[in-house]
Design a protein around this motif. Structure first.
Motif, mmCIF file in Angstrom:
data_model
loop_
_atom_site.group_PDB
_atom_site.id
_atom_site.type_symbol
_atom_site.label_atom_id
_atom_site.label_comp_id
_atom_site.label_asym_id
_atom_site.label_seq_id
_atom_site.Cartn_x
_atom_site.Cartn_y
_atom_site.Cartn_z
ATOM 1 N N GLY A 61 -28.953 41.588 -40.873
ATOM 2 C CA GLY A 61 -27.523 41.946 -41.806
ATOM 3 C C GLY A 61 -27.945 40.518 -42.466
ATOM 4 O O GLY A 61 -27.284 40.023 -43.866
ATOM 5 N N GLY A 62 -29.355 40.180 -42.821
ATOM 6 C CA GLY A 62 -29.631 39.905 -45.087
ATOM 7 C C GLY A 62 -29.248 40.207 -46.040
ATOM 8 O O GLY A 62 -29.856 39.819 -47.321
ATOM 9 N N ASN A 63 -28.862 41.362 -46.233
ATOM 10 C CA ASN A 63 -28.296 41.581 -47.507
ATOM 11 C C ASN A 63 -26.807 41.613 -47.475
ATOM 12 O O ASN A 63 -26.321 42.321 -48.670
ATOM 13 C CB ASN A 63 -29.014 43.122 -47.476
ATOM 14 C CG ASN A 63 -27.451 44.380 -46.866
ATOM 15 O OD1 ASN A 63 -27.351 43.950 -45.260
ATOM 16 N ND2 ASN A 63 -28.253 45.701 -46.653
ATOM 17 N N GLY A 64 -26.104 41.119 -46.258
ATOM 18 C CA GLY A 64 -24.650 40.673 -46.552
ATOM 19 C C GLY A 64 -24.140 39.179 -47.478
ATOM 20 O O GLY A 64 -25.434 38.813 -47.698
ATOM 21 N N PHE A 65 -23.095 38.909 -47.919
ATOM 22 C CA PHE A 65 -22.987 37.866 -48.279
ATOM 23 C C PHE A 65 -23.616 36.919 -48.043
ATOM 24 O O PHE A 65 -23.993 35.303 -48.630
ATOM 25 C CB PHE A 65 -21.342 37.766 -47.823
ATOM 26 C CG PHE A 65 -21.100 36.185 -48.649
ATOM 27 C CD1 PHE A 65 -20.818 35.589 -49.746
ATOM 28 C CD2 PHE A 65 -20.369 35.298 -48.286
ATOM 29 C CE1 PHE A 65 -20.641 34.854 -50.295
ATOM 30 C CE2 PHE A 65 -19.880 34.148 -48.491
ATOM 31 C CZ PHE A 65 -20.211 33.781 -49.895
ATOM 32 N N VAL A 66 -23.866 36.363 -45.891
ATOM 33 C CA VAL A 66 -24.214 34.914 -45.794
ATOM 34 C C VAL A 66 -25.953 35.149 -45.630
ATOM 35 O O VAL A 66 -26.092 34.178 -45.967
ATOM 36 C CB VAL A 66 -23.581 34.537 -45.069
ATOM 37 C CG1 VAL A 66 -24.280 33.370 -43.607
ATOM 38 C CG2 VAL A 66 -22.838 34.242 -44.137
ATOM 39 N N GLY A 67 -25.891 36.738 -45.050
ATOM 40 C CA GLY A 67 -27.665 36.919 -45.518
ATOM 41 C C GLY A 67 -28.561 36.324 -46.488
ATOM 42 O O GLY A 67 -29.663 36.355 -45.973
ATOM 43 N N SER A 68 -27.898 37.189 -46.984
ATOM 44 C CA SER A 68 -28.388 37.055 -48.569
ATOM 45 C C SER A 68 -28.950 35.629 -49.118
ATOM 46 O O SER A 68 -29.971 35.532 -49.360
ATOM 47 C CB SER A 68 -28.093 37.714 -49.949
ATOM 48 O OG SER A 68 -26.314 37.094 -50.041
ATOM 49 N N HIS A 69 -27.848 34.785 -48.837
ATOM 50 C CA HIS A 69 -28.358 33.198 -48.749
ATOM 51 C C HIS A 69 -28.954 32.664 -48.107
ATOM 52 O O HIS A 69 -29.946 31.907 -48.452
ATOM 53 C CB HIS A 69 -26.875 32.747 -49.087
ATOM 54 C CG HIS A 69 -26.303 32.793 -50.420
ATOM 55 N ND1 HIS A 69 -25.425 33.721 -50.312
ATOM 56 C CD2 HIS A 69 -26.461 31.906 -51.427
ATOM 57 C CE1 HIS A 69 -24.073 33.728 -51.549
ATOM 58 N NE2 HIS A 69 -24.758 32.420 -52.074
ATOM 59 N N VAL A 70 -28.822 32.949 -46.651
ATOM 60 C CA VAL A 70 -30.122 32.744 -46.005
ATOM 61 C C VAL A 70 -31.660 33.250 -45.901
ATOM 62 O O VAL A 70 -32.401 32.417 -46.391
ATOM 63 C CB VAL A 70 -29.808 33.280 -44.381
ATOM 64 C CG1 VAL A 70 -30.827 32.791 -43.334
ATOM 65 C CG2 VAL A 70 -28.415 32.850 -44.159
ATOM 66 N N CYS A 71 -31.538 34.562 -46.722
ATOM 67 C CA CYS A 71 -33.289 35.419 -46.850
ATOM 68 C C CYS A 71 -33.569 34.272 -48.496
ATOM 69 O O CYS A 71 -34.332 33.620 -48.025
ATOM 70 C CB CYS A 71 -32.611 36.453 -48.063
ATOM 71 S SG CYS A 71 -32.312 37.833 -45.648
ATOM 72 N N LYS A 72 -32.589 33.772 -49.425
ATOM 73 C CA LYS A 72 -33.164 33.113 -50.651
ATOM 74 C C LYS A 72 -33.233 31.842 -50.092
ATOM 75 O O LYS A 72 -34.454 31.292 -50.285
ATOM 76 C CB LYS A 72 -31.544 33.086 -51.115
ATOM 77 C CG LYS A 72 -31.751 32.177 -52.759
ATOM 78 C CD LYS A 72 -31.248 32.619 -53.840
ATOM 79 C CE LYS A 72 -31.240 31.550 -54.896
ATOM 80 N NZ LYS A 72 -32.337 30.147 -54.851
ATOM 81 N N GLU A 73 -32.355 31.306 -49.084
ATOM 82 C CA GLU A 73 -32.967 29.702 -48.598
ATOM 83 C C GLU A 73 -34.342 29.645 -48.078
ATOM 84 O O GLU A 73 -35.317 28.236 -48.166
ATOM 85 C CB GLU A 73 -32.207 28.876 -47.979
ATOM 86 C CG GLU A 73 -32.467 27.797 -47.769
ATOM 87 C CD GLU A 73 -32.140 25.915 -48.360
ATOM 88 O OE1 GLU A 73 -32.516 25.093 -47.178
ATOM 89 O OE2 GLU A 73 -31.488 26.782 -49.059
ATOM 90 N N ALA A 74 -34.890 30.361 -47.294
ATOM 91 C CA ALA A 74 -36.294 30.478 -46.975
ATOM 92 C C ALA A 74 -37.207 30.641 -47.373
ATOM 93 O O ALA A 74 -37.981 30.227 -48.028
ATOM 94 C CB ALA A 74 -36.141 32.154 -45.779
ATOM 95 N N ILE A 75 -36.743 32.115 -48.734
ATOM 96 C CA ILE A 75 -38.030 32.164 -49.654
ATOM 97 C C ILE A 75 -37.609 31.320 -50.667
ATOM 98 O O ILE A 75 -39.431 30.988 -50.325
ATOM 99 C CB ILE A 75 -37.363 32.888 -50.306
ATOM 100 C CG1 ILE A 75 -37.760 34.566 -49.817
ATOM 101 C CG2 ILE A 75 -38.238 33.342 -52.264
ATOM 102 C CD1 ILE A 75 -38.852 35.075 -49.177
ATOM 103 N N ASP A 76 -37.351 30.385 -50.445
ATOM 104 C CA ASP A 76 -37.497 29.149 -51.721
ATOM 105 C C ASP A 76 -37.856 27.479 -50.566
ATOM 106 O O ASP A 76 -38.388 26.982 -51.391
ATOM 107 C CB ASP A 76 -35.822 28.760 -51.840
ATOM 108 C CG ASP A 76 -35.162 29.345 -52.977
ATOM 109 O OD1 ASP A 76 -35.690 30.294 -53.497
ATOM 110 O OD2 ASP A 76 -34.609 28.733 -53.273
ATOM 111 N N ARG A 77 -38.208 27.731 -49.276
ATOM 112 C CA ARG A 77 -39.163 26.972 -48.605
ATOM 113 C C ARG A 77 -40.216 27.572 -48.733
ATOM 114 O O ARG A 77 -41.046 26.284 -47.454
ATOM 115 C CB ARG A 77 -38.436 26.807 -47.309
ATOM 116 C CG ARG A 77 -36.860 25.850 -46.893
ATOM 117 C CD ARG A 77 -36.716 25.486 -45.800
ATOM 118 N NE ARG A 77 -35.306 24.964 -46.094
ATOM 119 C CZ ARG A 77 -34.829 24.323 -44.997
ATOM 120 N NH1 ARG A 77 -35.229 24.372 -44.006
ATOM 121 N NH2 ARG A 77 -33.508 23.894 -45.268
ATOM 122 N N GLY A 78 -40.542 28.915 -49.162
ATOM 123 C CA GLY A 78 -42.017 28.859 -48.598
ATOM 124 C C GLY A 78 -42.282 29.997 -47.879
ATOM 125 O O GLY A 78 -43.879 29.878 -46.832
#
Length: 293
Positions: free
Chosen positions: A69-86
């Protein structure tokens, strides 16, 4: 007489050599003066230490997260957080690629699949070390149970079979009387939680936030839910005793920022010492305020 003198010289020489060797140096009597002069000119010379040989150890294994569910409201923020962590990040959803036009989105591997049909998405688990599920939804009781319960149970079982180390499930806090109005929703959530705690005794983490606020996209519009959620969180997070009141107590559960949920979810998925089990909203707020390891 001369023979005795020669013998005495021999014994003196032998004695001097033995004494010198016991002090760590083997010197003759004739060279003592020269050596002592040289030693007196040395002023605490440092020892020479040879440089250690560099060991080329293999790098630690990289973490790859699959966000359900990575393109939803919560999921997209989780994706961004993980990307920001490398981290390497993949997302799985029924719609596939997100419509978000931000730089981080291009670094996510977007997969399309339906959790109710395992064959359509199992390849997305290749190389994955941790899974974070943000899957949930509303509708009729049967539909809510299927989306919140069956879909997540399928994901948990498939991940366990593939040897995925950790699984984080973003569930929901109890809201007392609301639970009866959304029976299928909460029964599905709790069934998924039970499956997770069974399959992932030491690597399963359940987050139970209440109302999650943040900027939510609805088509081309952005709804700033933080205008309401942030003040409520500031007040209600200090009113924990009120949440213990029967029936209506859960209505005093404080809201939580979506970025806080994302931060704790990614940490729980990647930190091997993060405690398994259920984390309530107060725990989410507390962990989100800690520095990332």
């Amino acid at each position: 007489m001369s023979r005795s003198i020669q013998n005495s010289k021999f014994f003196v020489s032998r004695f001097s050599n033995i004494a010198a060797s016991r002090n760590g140096r083997f010197l003759s009597i004739e060279s003592n003066k020269t050596t002592d002069c040289k030693d007196s000119n040395k002023v605490n010379e440092p020892f020479k230490v040879e440089e250690a040989e560099t060991v080329h150890a293999p790098p630690p294994p990289s973490e790859k997260l699959l966000i359900l569910g990575g393109n939803g409201f919560v999921g997209s923020h989780v994706c961004k957080e993980a990307i920001d962590r490398g981290l390497a990040v993949a997302s799985l959803s029924r719609s596939g690629r997100s419509s978000i036009q931000e730089p981080w989105a291009s670094r996510v591997s977007w997969h399309q699949g339906d959790l109710l049909s395992t064959d359509s998405w199992k390849d997305a688990l290749n190389g994955v070390t941790s899974v974070i599920s943000c899957v949930g939804g509303f509708g009729s009781n049967s539909h809510m149970y299927k989306i919140n319960g069956t879909a997540n149970i399928n994901a948990i079982r498939a991940a366990a079979e593939e040897g995925v180390k950790r699984f984080v499930y973003i569930s929901a806090a109890d809201f007392g009387v609301v639970n009866y109005l959304l029976q299928g929703y909460y029964e599905g959530k709790r069934a998924a939680e039970t499956e997770l705690l069974t399959r992932y005794t030491y690597g399963g983490v359940i987050l139970r936030p209440g109302f999650i606020y943040g900027t939510r996209r609805v088509g081309s519009m952005k709804l700033p839910l933080g205008v309401i959620g942030s003040p409520m969180e500031m007040v209600l997070q200090h009113a924990k005793p009120l949440s213990q009141v029967p029936l209506v107590g859960p209505l005093f559960t404080p809201p939580v920022n979506v970025t806080a949920v994302a931060k704790v979810a990614v940490r729980a998925a990647t930190d091997p010492v993060f405690p398994p089990g259920i984390i309530d909203v107060h725990g989410i707020i507390r962990y989100s305020q800690q520095k990332s390891v």
